[in-house]
Scaffold this motif. Structure first.
Motif, short mmCIF file in Angstrom:
data_model
loop_
_atom_site.label_atom_id
_atom_site.label_comp_id
_atom_site.label_asym_id
_atom_site.label_seq_id
_atom_site.Cartn_x
_atom_site.Cartn_y
_atom_site.Cartn_z
N PRO A 98 0.82 -1.23 0.00
CA PRO A 98 0.00 0.00 0.00
C PRO A 98 0.85 1.27 0.00
O PRO A 98 0.38 2.33 -0.42
N LEU A 102 -0.66 1.87 -4.04
CA LEU A 102 -2.05 2.30 -3.89
C LEU A 102 -2.12 3.78 -3.55
O LEU A 102 -1.13 4.40 -3.21
N TYR A 156 -7.01 2.49 -6.30
CA TYR A 156 -6.72 1.05 -6.41
C TYR A 156 -5.48 0.78 -7.25
O TYR A 156 -4.78 -0.20 -7.04
N ALA A 199 -6.64 -1.46 3.56
CA ALA A 199 -5.33 -1.02 3.09
C ALA A 199 -5.43 -0.07 1.90
O ALA A 199 -4.43 0.50 1.47
N ILE A 200 -6.65 0.10 1.36
CA ILE A 200 -6.84 0.96 0.20
C ILE A 200 -7.10 2.39 0.67
O ILE A 200 -8.13 2.66 1.30
#
Length: 257
Positions: A98, A102, A156, A199-200
């Motif tokens: 992440p 991300l 994402y 985690a996004i």
């Protein structure tokens, strides 16, 4: 009354917390009559062993890192310690760093991290399937989890790319496994408050969107509709369905606005 998985032997790979799709799938599969095995690896393995006790019947927990060839080579023997074969395999595995991949980092994501994300999240579907093939026969079913890769999602980034690779992998597996009578399909779940979702960056933006656009409505905390769809694909009720992506998102994917 027997369930739709009565007598079937199912491996659910990638069960961590009881808020995971893998856990929910294992629970519904047991309720529908399956003998279930679950897996994880590394530091998460201890968590999985504790969480396993919360299932209706405590299943065997296998150590399996789908990026470790030794683990894959030994999987069939590890499974045979508990059951004499497999009728279904669930791939509920994905990872992308992440910090680098991300949250608007698509243009800067380094190849080393992208390669890891594709290995863990996409290539591993093929690797896991290969490892399980000696245990499977005609009528078997492979089911993986995706998050609609037909569009670009906010935040994402490279995980969307990895899911696109997973969806392509599913089609090629369907082609190559079909002559053996083995199906391979994916379930595209709507936004859910799983460990992976947390985690996004900016995941909360999905919450309002799903509530507004899903014609059937959507509960981000309810994993059961997704798990039941996975179990249905593991059953004999989809005997000629393969290479498919089944959307379980309240209809969100079909709406323009």
């Amino acid at each position: 009354m027997s369930g739709i998985l009565e007598g079937k032997r199912i491996l659910v790979a990638g069960v961590t917390l009881d808020s995971s799709i893998g856990f929910a799938t294992a629970k519904v599969a047991q309720e529908q009559g399956a003998t279930v095995l679950i897996s994880n690896f590394g530091r998460a393995l201890g968590i999985t062993r504790r969480i396993a006790k919360r299932l209706p019947s405590e299943p065997p927990v296998l150590e399996l890192d789908v990026t470790d060839q030794e683990h894959l080579d030994g999987l069939a023997d590890a499974v045979r310690e508990h059951v004499d074969g497999l009728d279904g395999v669930v791939h509920s595995i994905a990872y992308g760093n992440p910090e680098t991949l991300l949250g608007g980092k698509f243009m800067t994501g380094p190849w080393e991290d992208v390669a890891q994300a594709v290995h863990v999240s996409a290539y591993s579907l093929k690797a896991l399937t290969n490892a399980c093939l000696p245990l499977m026969s005609e009528g078997g079913s492979i089911v993986g989890m995706t998050f609609d890769a037909s569009v670009a999602w906010p935040g994402y980034d490279w995980m969307g790319f990895a899911k696109g690779a997973l969806e392509s992998c599913n089609r090629y597996l369907a082609r190559d496994l079909g002559p053996q009578g083995i199906r391979c399909n994916l379930v595209s779940a709507g936004a859910l408050k799983t460990l992976a979702a947390k985690a996004i960056p900016g995941f909360d933006r999905f919450e309002d969107e799903w509530a507004k656009r899903a014609p059937l409505g959507w509960d981000l905390d309810d994993l059961e509709p997704t798990a039941r769809s996975v179990v249905a694909l593991l059953s004999d009720f989809f005997p000629k369905t393969t290479g498919e992506i089944v959307h379980v998102d309240g209809g969100y994917h079909a709406m323009g606005a």
